[in-house]
Design a protein around this motif. Sequence first.
Motif, PDB file in Angstrom:
ATOM      1  N   SER A 130       1.197  -1.252   0.000  1.00  0.00           N
ATOM      2  CA  SER A 130      -0.066  -0.087  -0.023  1.00  0.00           C
ATOM      3  C   SER A 130       0.752   1.518   0.219  1.00  0.00           C
ATOM      4  N   LYS A 131       2.574   1.199  -0.442  1.00  0.00           N
ATOM      5  CA  LYS A 131       2.830   2.473   0.316  1.00  0.00           C
ATOM      6  C   LYS A 131       3.827   2.983  -1.307  1.00  0.00           C
ATOM      7  N   LEU A 132       3.296   1.982  -2.135  1.00  0.00           N
ATOM      8  CA  LEU A 132       4.157   1.978  -3.204  1.00  0.00           C
ATOM      9  C   LEU A 132       2.917   3.379  -4.397  1.00  0.00           C
ATOM     10  N   GLY A 133       3.733   4.285  -4.880  1.00  0.00           N
ATOM     11  CA  GLY A 133       2.521   5.661  -4.828  1.00  0.00           C
ATOM     12  C   GLY A 133       1.770   4.779  -6.331  1.00  0.00           C
ATOM     13  N   ASP A 134       0.748   5.647  -6.444  1.00  0.00           N
ATOM     14  CA  ASP A 134      -0.232   5.611  -7.398  1.00  0.00           C
ATOM     15  C   ASP A 134       0.362   5.275  -8.880  1.00  0.00           C
ATOM     16  N   GLU A 135       1.503   5.601  -8.811  1.00  0.00           N
ATOM     17  CA  GLU A 135       1.980   6.327 -10.066  1.00  0.00           C
ATOM     18  C   GLU A 135       2.276   5.136 -10.564  1.00  0.00           C
ATOM     19  N   ILE A 136       2.943   4.581 -10.094  1.00  0.00           N
ATOM     20  CA  ILE A 136       3.955   2.588 -10.344  1.00  0.00           C
ATOM     21  C   ILE A 136       3.357   1.874 -10.337  1.00  0.00           C
ATOM     22  N   LYS A 137       2.214   1.567  -8.594  1.00  0.00           N
ATOM     23  CA  LYS A 137       1.861   0.461  -8.058  1.00  0.00           C
ATOM     24  C   LYS A 137       1.776  -0.980  -9.370  1.00  0.00           C
ATOM     25  N   ASP A 138       0.809  -0.276  -9.888  1.00  0.00           N
ATOM     26  CA  ASP A 138       0.039  -0.908 -11.240  1.00  0.00           C
ATOM     27  C   ASP A 138       1.131  -1.287 -12.121  1.00  0.00           C
ATOM     28  N   LYS A 139       2.270   0.388 -12.231  1.00  0.00           N
ATOM     29  CA  LYS A 139       3.488  -0.807 -13.464  1.00  0.00           C
ATOM     30  C   LYS A 139       4.422  -2.105 -12.950  1.00  0.00           C
ATOM     31  N   VAL A 140       4.012  -2.475 -11.984  1.00  0.00           N
ATOM     32  CA  VAL A 140       5.038  -3.345 -11.255  1.00  0.00           C
ATOM     33  C   VAL A 140       4.671  -4.690 -11.076  1.00  0.00           C
ATOM     34  N   THR A 141       5.624  -6.220 -11.455  1.00  0.00           N
ATOM     35  CA  THR A 141       4.776  -7.098  -9.983  1.00  0.00           C
ATOM     36  C   THR A 141       5.629  -6.680  -8.744  1.00  0.00           C
ATOM     37  N   VAL A 142       4.153  -7.079  -7.569  1.00  0.00           N
ATOM     38  CA  VAL A 142       4.895  -6.333  -6.398  1.00  0.00           C
ATOM     39  C   VAL A 142       4.866  -8.320  -5.600  1.00  0.00           C
ATOM     40  N   LYS A 143       5.735  -8.477  -5.037  1.00  0.00           N
ATOM     41  CA  LYS A 143       6.063  -9.680  -4.269  1.00  0.00           C
ATOM     42  C   LYS A 143       6.218  -8.894  -2.717  1.00  0.00           C
ATOM     43  N   GLN A 144       4.760  -9.398  -2.088  1.00  0.00           N
ATOM     44  CA  GLN A 144       5.021  -8.586  -0.110  1.00  0.00           C
ATOM     45  C   GLN A 144       5.458  -9.494   0.901  1.00  0.00           C
ATOM     46  N   GLY A 145       6.503  -9.510   1.539  1.00  0.00           N
ATOM     47  CA  GLY A 145       7.422 -10.549   2.168  1.00  0.00           C
ATOM     48  C   GLY A 145       8.732  -9.114   3.159  1.00  0.00           C
ATOM     49  N   ASP A 146       9.313 -10.412   3.820  1.00  0.00           N
ATOM     50  CA  ASP A 146      10.045  -9.532   4.692  1.00  0.00           C
ATOM     51  C   ASP A 146      11.570 -10.155   4.222  1.00  0.00           C
ATOM     52  N   VAL A 147      12.382  -8.861   4.310  1.00  0.00           N
ATOM     53  CA  VAL A 147      13.536  -9.417   3.646  1.00  0.00           C
ATOM     54  C   VAL A 147      14.408 -10.441   4.683  1.00  0.00           C
ATOM     55  N   LEU A 148      13.777 -10.447   5.915  1.00  0.00           N
ATOM     56  CA  LEU A 148      14.479 -11.630   6.776  1.00  0.00           C
ATOM     57  C   LEU A 148      13.357 -12.289   7.033  1.00  0.00           C
ATOM     58  N   ASP A 149      12.474 -12.598   6.235  1.00  0.00           N
ATOM     59  CA  ASP A 149      12.687 -13.853   5.829  1.00  0.00           C
ATOM     60  C   ASP A 149      12.903 -14.720   4.415  1.00  0.00           C
ATOM     61  N   ARG A 150      14.481 -15.313   4.387  1.00  0.00           N
ATOM     62  CA  ARG A 150      15.038 -15.640   3.680  1.00  0.00           C
ATOM     63  C   ARG A 150      14.209 -16.557   2.562  1.00  0.00           C
ATOM     64  N   ALA A 151      12.983 -17.099   3.439  1.00  0.00           N
ATOM     65  CA  ALA A 151      12.647 -17.930   2.224  1.00  0.00           C
ATOM     66  C   ALA A 151      11.096 -17.852   1.000  1.00  0.00           C
ATOM     67  N   ALA A 152      11.106 -16.646   1.414  1.00  0.00           N
ATOM     68  CA  ALA A 152      10.471 -15.547   1.648  1.00  0.00           C
ATOM     69  C   ALA A 152      11.215 -14.636  -0.068  1.00  0.00           C
ATOM     70  N   VAL A 153      12.583 -14.016   0.653  1.00  0.00           N
ATOM     71  CA  VAL A 153      13.437 -13.334  -0.418  1.00  0.00           C
ATOM     72  C   VAL A 153      13.693 -14.170  -1.003  1.00  0.00           C
ATOM     73  N   GLU A 154      13.459 -15.419  -1.334  1.00  0.00           N
ATOM     74  CA  GLU A 154      14.303 -17.257  -2.251  1.00  0.00           C
ATOM     75  C   GLU A 154      13.676 -17.306  -3.497  1.00  0.00           C
ATOM     76  N   ASP A 155      12.300 -17.193  -2.781  1.00  0.00           N
ATOM     77  CA  ASP A 155      11.096 -17.201  -3.970  1.00  0.00           C
ATOM     78  C   ASP A 155      10.836 -15.568  -4.750  1.00  0.00           C
ATOM     79  N   ALA A 156      10.473 -14.270  -4.359  1.00  0.00           N
ATOM     80  CA  ALA A 156      10.406 -13.491  -5.312  1.00  0.00           C
ATOM     81  C   ALA A 156      11.740 -13.526  -6.202  1.00  0.00           C
ATOM     82  N   MET A 157      12.728 -13.947  -5.970  1.00  0.00           N
ATOM     83  CA  MET A 157      14.432 -14.057  -6.501  1.00  0.00           C
ATOM     84  C   MET A 157      14.116 -14.401  -7.998  1.00  0.00           C
TER      85      MET A 157
END
Length: 205
Positions: free
Chosen positions: A39-66
Motif C-alpha cells: 500500500s506504500k507504493l505510489g499510485d503512479e507506479i504500483k500498477d506498472k510493477v510486479t509486487v512481491k509482498q514479504g519481509d527481507v528477513l524471511d529467507r524463503a520469501a526472498v528466495e521465492d521472489a528472486m
Amino acid sequence: MPKYKNLIIFGATGMTGQACIGQALKLGHEVTAFTRDPSKLGDEIKDKVTVKQGDVLDRAAVEDAMKGHEAVISVLGTGREMGPTTVMSEGIKNILSAMEKRGIKRISVQCACFQFWDRAKVPPIYSHVNEDHHRVLDCLTASKAEWIALLPPALKNIPGTGKYIIKHEAGIDGPCSIHDIAHFHVTGINDDVNLYHRIGIVNIT
C-alpha cells in the motif's frame, strides 16, 4: 537495450526505492517491487510493477521472489530509526544467498557516504546505521556476487537533473537528488567498470 532487463528492487517503498522503480520503468525495464507493505507504493507506479509482498528477513520469501530475475537493486534502509540494527546486513545476507541459489550475479546496493569516513568522525546519531552498513559491505566483499556499492551523501527529494558525477572509492561532498541516485543504480548496474567498487555520487550544480 539494458544488459539486465528484469530487475527486482528491495527497499522498494522508500523514497529512493520508488525513485529506482520510476527510473527503471522509464528506461524500459521489467520491475518487481519487494515490500512488506504494497500500500506504500505510489499510485503512479504500483500498477506498472510486479509486487512481491514479504519481509527481507524471511529467507524463503526472498528466495521465492528472486525467481526469474536478472539483477537486483537493494536500497534497504531503516527510515528514521537510528537505534541498533542488523536489518540491512541480515537482509543483504538473505538477498545474496537467494541470488546464489537462483544463479543471479549482479547487484547494486546503497549504503551511505559515512563508509568513506573514519568511524570516529561519524556523528553519533548515525553510528548504529553506519555499523550495519559496514556489515553490509563485508557481506558483499565475501560473496560471489558481482556487486556495486553506491554511497551517496545527503539525499534530496528534488527533481533529478541528469547531471551528476561519480567517483570510485571516494566520497564527494554535496547533495544529490534521489532521482539521480536512482538513475545511477538502474544504469550503472549494466557497466562492468563499476564492479567491486564503493562509489561516491553528487549532483553537478
